[in-house]
Design an enzyme around this catalytic site. Structure first.
Site, PDB file in Angstrom:
ATOM      1  N   LYS A  39       3.113  -2.528  -7.579  1.00  0.00           N
ATOM      2  CA  LYS A  39       4.569  -2.447  -7.755  1.00  0.00           C
ATOM      3  C   LYS A  39       5.472  -3.005  -6.870  1.00  0.00           C
ATOM      4  O   LYS A  39       6.637  -3.442  -7.118  1.00  0.00           O
ATOM      5  CB  LYS A  39       4.989  -0.753  -8.141  1.00  0.00           C
ATOM      6  CG  LYS A  39       6.131  -0.674  -8.770  1.00  0.00           C
ATOM      7  CD  LYS A  39       6.166  -0.843 -10.240  1.00  0.00           C
ATOM      8  CE  LYS A  39       7.564  -0.602 -10.700  1.00  0.00           C
ATOM      9  NZ  LYS A  39       7.804  -1.501 -11.709  1.00  0.00           N
ATOM     10  N   ASN A  51       0.597   0.789   6.132  1.00  0.00           N
ATOM     11  CA  ASN A  51       0.723  -0.127   5.251  1.00  0.00           C
ATOM     12  C   ASN A  51       1.973  -1.302   5.959  1.00  0.00           C
ATOM     13  O   ASN A  51       2.662  -1.023   6.524  1.00  0.00           O
ATOM     14  CB  ASN A  51       1.878   0.362   4.156  1.00  0.00           C
ATOM     15  CG  ASN A  51       2.762  -0.357   3.302  1.00  0.00           C
ATOM     16  OD1 ASN A  51       2.235  -1.449   2.880  1.00  0.00           O
ATOM     17  ND2 ASN A  51       3.864  -0.048   2.779  1.00  0.00           N
ATOM     18  N   GLY A  52       1.463  -2.543   5.701  1.00  0.00           N
ATOM     19  CA  GLY A  52       2.107  -3.699   6.111  1.00  0.00           C
ATOM     20  C   GLY A  52       1.005  -4.691   6.648  1.00  0.00           C
ATOM     21  O   GLY A  52       0.068  -4.718   6.466  1.00  0.00           O
ATOM     22  N   LYS A  84       5.480 -10.635 -18.960  1.00  0.00           N
ATOM     23  CA  LYS A  84       5.189  -9.406 -19.286  1.00  0.00           C
ATOM     24  C   LYS A  84       3.736  -9.614 -20.002  1.00  0.00           C
ATOM     25  O   LYS A  84       2.897  -8.896 -19.750  1.00  0.00           O
ATOM     26  CB  LYS A  84       6.138  -8.830 -20.270  1.00  0.00           C
ATOM     27  CG  LYS A  84       6.256  -7.273 -20.173  1.00  0.00           C
ATOM     28  CD  LYS A  84       7.168  -6.568 -19.183  1.00  0.00           C
ATOM     29  CE  LYS A  84       6.871  -7.493 -17.512  1.00  0.00           C
ATOM     30  NZ  LYS A  84       8.004  -7.211 -16.800  1.00  0.00           N
ATOM     31  N   CYS A 113       0.789  -1.158  -0.109  1.00  0.00           N
ATOM     32  CA  CYS A 113       0.059  -0.054  -0.251  1.00  0.00           C
ATOM     33  C   CYS A 113       0.916   1.355  -0.185  1.00  0.00           C
ATOM     34  O   CYS A 113       2.034   1.186   0.119  1.00  0.00           O
ATOM     35  CB  CYS A 113      -0.822  -0.105   1.408  1.00  0.00           C
ATOM     36  SG  CYS A 113      -1.724  -1.497   1.321  1.00  0.00           S
ATOM     37  N   ARG A 166       1.627   1.510  -6.061  1.00  0.00           N
ATOM     38  CA  ARG A 166       1.682   0.684  -5.052  1.00  0.00           C
ATOM     39  C   ARG A 166       0.640  -0.207  -4.632  1.00  0.00           C
ATOM     40  O   ARG A 166       0.670  -1.192  -3.771  1.00  0.00           O
ATOM     41  CB  ARG A 166       2.172   1.263  -3.726  1.00  0.00           C
ATOM     42  CG  ARG A 166       3.638   2.130  -3.895  1.00  0.00           C
ATOM     43  CD  ARG A 166       3.766   2.867  -2.661  1.00  0.00           C
ATOM     44  NE  ARG A 166       4.197   1.943  -1.565  1.00  0.00           N
ATOM     45  CZ  ARG A 166       5.550   1.510  -1.505  1.00  0.00           C
ATOM     46  NH1 ARG A 166       6.403   2.063  -2.200  1.00  0.00           N
ATOM     47  NH2 ARG A 166       5.788   0.642  -0.505  1.00  0.00           N
ATOM     48  N   TRP A 221      -3.610  -2.035  -1.183  1.00  0.00           N
ATOM     49  CA  TRP A 221      -3.679  -3.466  -1.954  1.00  0.00           C
ATOM     50  C   TRP A 221      -3.883  -4.255  -0.975  1.00  0.00           C
ATOM     51  O   TRP A 221      -3.216  -4.425  -0.123  1.00  0.00           O
ATOM     52  CB  TRP A 221      -2.124  -3.613  -2.581  1.00  0.00           C
ATOM     53  CG  TRP A 221      -2.096  -4.813  -3.401  1.00  0.00           C
ATOM     54  CD1 TRP A 221      -2.243  -4.883  -4.885  1.00  0.00           C
ATOM     55  CD2 TRP A 221      -1.843  -6.222  -3.242  1.00  0.00           C
ATOM     56  NE1 TRP A 221      -2.135  -6.124  -5.293  1.00  0.00           N
ATOM     57  CE2 TRP A 221      -1.931  -6.788  -4.338  1.00  0.00           C
ATOM     58  CE3 TRP A 221      -1.458  -6.758  -1.584  1.00  0.00           C
ATOM     59  CZ2 TRP A 221      -1.725  -8.591  -4.117  1.00  0.00           C
ATOM     60  CZ3 TRP A 221      -1.383  -8.170  -1.788  1.00  0.00           C
ATOM     61  CH2 TRP A 221      -1.250  -8.930  -2.853  1.00  0.00           C
ATOM     62  N   GLU A 236       0.926 -10.660 -17.506  1.00  0.00           N
ATOM     63  CA  GLU A 236       0.438  -9.685 -16.412  1.00  0.00           C
ATOM     64  C   GLU A 236      -0.136  -8.395 -16.843  1.00  0.00           C
ATOM     65  O   GLU A 236      -0.822  -8.011 -16.086  1.00  0.00           O
ATOM     66  CB  GLU A 236       1.907  -9.368 -15.592  1.00  0.00           C
ATOM     67  CG  GLU A 236       2.651  -8.284 -16.140  1.00  0.00           C
ATOM     68  CD  GLU A 236       3.708  -7.899 -15.206  1.00  0.00           C
ATOM     69  OE1 GLU A 236       5.000  -7.780 -15.411  1.00  0.00           O
ATOM     70  OE2 GLU A 236       3.485  -7.758 -13.975  1.00  0.00           O
ATOM     71  N   HIS A 241       8.310 -32.744 -24.735  1.00  0.00           N
ATOM     72  CA  HIS A 241       8.218 -33.689 -23.576  1.00  0.00           C
ATOM     73  C   HIS A 241       6.844 -33.360 -22.933  1.00  0.00           C
ATOM     74  O   HIS A 241       6.630 -33.939 -21.651  1.00  0.00           O
ATOM     75  CB  HIS A 241       9.411 -33.241 -22.467  1.00  0.00           C
ATOM     76  CG  HIS A 241      10.494 -33.856 -23.291  1.00  0.00           C
ATOM     77  ND1 HIS A 241      10.887 -34.919 -23.624  1.00  0.00           N
ATOM     78  CD2 HIS A 241      11.668 -33.183 -23.804  1.00  0.00           C
ATOM     79  CE1 HIS A 241      12.080 -35.057 -24.175  1.00  0.00           C
ATOM     80  NE2 HIS A 241      12.418 -33.601 -24.340  1.00  0.00           N
ATOM     81  N   GLU A 291      10.668 -14.101 -19.287  1.00  0.00           N
ATOM     82  CA  GLU A 291      10.262 -12.808 -18.750  1.00  0.00           C
ATOM     83  C   GLU A 291       9.285 -12.204 -20.004  1.00  0.00           C
ATOM     84  O   GLU A 291       8.397 -11.455 -19.647  1.00  0.00           O
ATOM     85  CB  GLU A 291      11.683 -11.674 -19.132  1.00  0.00           C
ATOM     86  CG  GLU A 291      11.448 -10.399 -18.921  1.00  0.00           C
ATOM     87  CD  GLU A 291      10.596  -9.953 -17.812  1.00  0.00           C
ATOM     88  OE1 GLU A 291      10.553 -10.722 -16.835  1.00  0.00           O
ATOM     89  OE2 GLU A 291      10.396  -8.623 -17.877  1.00  0.00           O
TER      90      GLU A 291
END
Ligand code: F6R
Length: 600
Positions: free
Chosen positions: A595, A101-102, A481, A2, A27, A75, A484, A500, A477
């Site tokens: 983020k 935040n936490g 990208k 957050c 955030r 968040w 997401e 396989h 990567e």
């Protein structure tokens, strides 16, 4: 995950908070809120709800006069995103308001022991903190009540508290979650991130763990602050000059931060080179070089995109510096009983420098007595502060949730580090990095070609990236990208592994993107591409000119093979960007993400 911001000063506090929340929104953006002291009514006024900061900005009544306020962008960790769970939260009698935040780990035990009578309004752990303060303040001062609460809560927190009885005081506390204090001629701002201080502070200081801060107006009308440690002893820290300016955190005319950050990558490379070149020679702190030269294995710990940079780093350390290296996912490290070598060194790679999974590893590794180096984009971050050494990426603020330029910056820095460690320089790194910057510019200028390809072939239900060796790391990567930000289900595979099992997923029209940058794997990756084409896949090939075929869709300028991931990732970033654009997704703020992942 957050973002919090608080202000006390001569400016209109609500404006400082709303502008801060806009900058902190990356955030976490499930919900947001603000609480300020209205001078006319002599009361706190609160706006909070589910949704984005722009709703708050639109709905806000700007008539109020106020000089003290706190705000939050969330968040969700405890309780789903809704109006009731949005911050700020209040104590039962509405004396105190808090943003946090936490994660408070022992909130259930505390509730049972101290607050059995309290009727909680939200599902958050935060309400417990503010109610404990209100409980304890009956027999002590506010400062003492907050300090007593802090001594009982376990977990991570950066929190800001305001009190209806002291409307000219802003209280703050921090443990594990980031918190900075900034001062300017018009007051004091506290925030999770330096970006919220831009425009309001001339200097700033990261606040240390287990501290308590009081900001107030002194008898001469000046805004002052005091920071105390856990037992109440004053702490003095050094301020840093605010170098960031508003322009650096704007979109500079681009439609999205992500596109801006992709386009900035050539200048990021040049900037990093400039920072680490001294008299035309790459230079790294000799203590760091000595440490790495004398270790018997490097252990890289990272998460997500930074972990993918770590995989490329392993290749560079082993092939250029000739030092054995292994990469571990930070959140898995604690559960794998690794048989460490006798003399290991740990490298933490993190854009934000705040990722909680990494911090947990850092604490553990330091307890074991091993040396640590953090590679980060944020100099003031927790991981930079707590490691023995740090190296800065110098990619500039990265605001889009999907990391692009920081990833490129991490690999460039890992290349410089490996190069400085090598006895026999295999190529001229300065020349090669300069060529990459130019090759990137060519991709960026011609990005319309990628946009057309995406429209015609990639906007489908799912997608695969395949490659071998270094290209495999880029595939991982690239797949992250694309999934997401576009939500297209995408996997990155080692090309040889397809047969396989995964090849069973290939059906008519599925896009399979092959990456080919190395001579040694050219034929075998192409053979794998033919295999999927025979089963109906729609292929797209990204190749370096020297290993290309005229039928390849995206052909890149030739650069040093060992550094190819720095370049080959760029078309894949653009593929992700254009796919999300075509699908109308929220590119800079994809769903469910934030983020800076400050919870484990
Ligand atoms: C994806 C992305 C994430 C981060 C990961 C680690 O685009 O950005 O996967 O790489 O959350 O974050 P940092 O690098 O800040 O430790």
């Amino acid at each position: 995950m957050c973002g919090i911001v608080g202000y006390l000063g001569n400016n209109k506090a609500s404006e400082v908070i709303l502008s801060g929340l806009e900058k902190l929104e990356y955030r976490g953006y499930d919900s947001c809120g603000i609480c300020f002291f209205d001078v006319a009514q002599e009361a706190f006024v609160t706006y909070k709800d589910i949704g984005r900061v722009f709703h708050l900005v639109n709905d806000f009544n700007y008539q109020y006069e106020n000089h003290l306020a706190i705000g939050h962008t969330r968040w969700a960790t405890h309780g789903k995103p809704n109006q009731l769970n949005s911050h700020p939260h209040f104590s039962q009698n509405k004396r105190f308001a808090i943003v946090h935040n936490g994660v408070i780990e022992n909130y259930r035990e505390l509730t049972k022991k101290y607050l059995p009578e309290v009727h909680f309004i939200s599902e958050t752990d935060t309400e417990v903190i503010v109610n404990m303060i209100e409980l304890f303040v009956k027999d002590m001062t506010v400062e003492e009540a907050i300090r007593k609460t802090l001594s009982l809560i376990e977990g991570s927190y950066a929190l800001l508290v305001i009190d209806t009885h002291h409307p000219e005081c802003l209280y703050a506390a921090k443990n594990k979650s980031p918190l900075l204090i900034g001062t300017g001629k018009n007051g004091i701002t506290l925030a999770s991130d330096i970006m919220a201080l831009v425009g309001y502070a001339d200097q700033y200081m990261p606040i240390g763990d287990k501290t308590f801060t009081v900001c107030k107006k002194d008898d001469y009308g000046h805004y002052i602050f005091e920071i105390y440690d856990i037992i109440g002893l004053p702490i003095h820290g050094d301020f840093l000059r605010m170098d960031l300016i508003l322009d650096e955190i704007g979109k500079a005319g681009y439609s999205h931060y992500m596109l801006k950050e992709i386009c900035e990558q050539p200048s990021v490379i040049r900037n990093i080179m400039e920072k680490y070149l001294s008299y035309d020679k790459f230079t790294i702190n000799p203590e760091i070089l000595h440490l790495l030269k004398s270790c018997d294995r490097i252990y890289i710990l990272a998460a997500g995109t930074s972990m993918h940079a770590g995989l490329v780093g392993k290749y560079l350390f082993e092939n250029i510096a000739k030092i054995p290296c292994e990469v571990n996912i930070a959140s898995e490290f604690a559960y794998n009983s690794l048989l460490l070598t006798k003399n290991p060194v740990f490298i933490f790679i993190s854009q934000s420098g705040e990722t909680a999974d990494l911090r947990a590893c850092l604490v553990k590794v330091r307890e074991l007595g091993y040396k640590t180096l953090t590679i980060t984009n944020v100099l003031t971050s927790t991981l930079a502060r707590e490691a023995d050494y740090y190296l800065e990426i110098f990619a500039g603020p990265e605001i889009a949730v999907a990391s692009t330029k920081a990833y490129v910056g991490q690999i460039v820095l890992l290349a410089i580090l490996s190069y400085c460690l090598s006895e026999n320089k295999p190529f001229d790194l300065k020349l090669e990095l300069s060529k990459i910057a130019v090759a990137m510019e060519a991709i960026i200028e011609n990005r319309d070609v990628i946009h057309t390809l995406v429209k015609e072939r990639i906007v489908k239900r799912n997608c695969f990236y395949i490659g071998r060796g270094l290209d495999y790391y880029t595939c991982l990567e690239a797949a992250l990208k694309l999934k997401e930000i576009s939500y297209i289900q995408t996997e990155g595979f080692a090309a040889g592994e397809l047969k396989h099992g995964t090849i069973a997923l290939i059906e008519e029209g599925v896009p399979v993107i092959g990456i080919i940058s190395q001579h040694a794997i050219n034929n075998s990756t192409r053979a794998n591409i033919r295999e999927v084409m025979a089963r109906g896949a729609n292929k797209i090939i990204i190749s370096l000119n020297r290993v290309s075929d005229p039928s390849d869709e995206i052909i890149l300028m030739n650069i040093e093979e060992m550094l190819s991931p720095i370049l080959t990732v760029v078309p894949t970033q653009l593929i992700a960007f254009f796919a999300a654009l075509e699908l109308g997704k929220d590119i800079d703020k994809p769903r469910n993400l934030a983020k800076s992942v400050t919870v484990e």
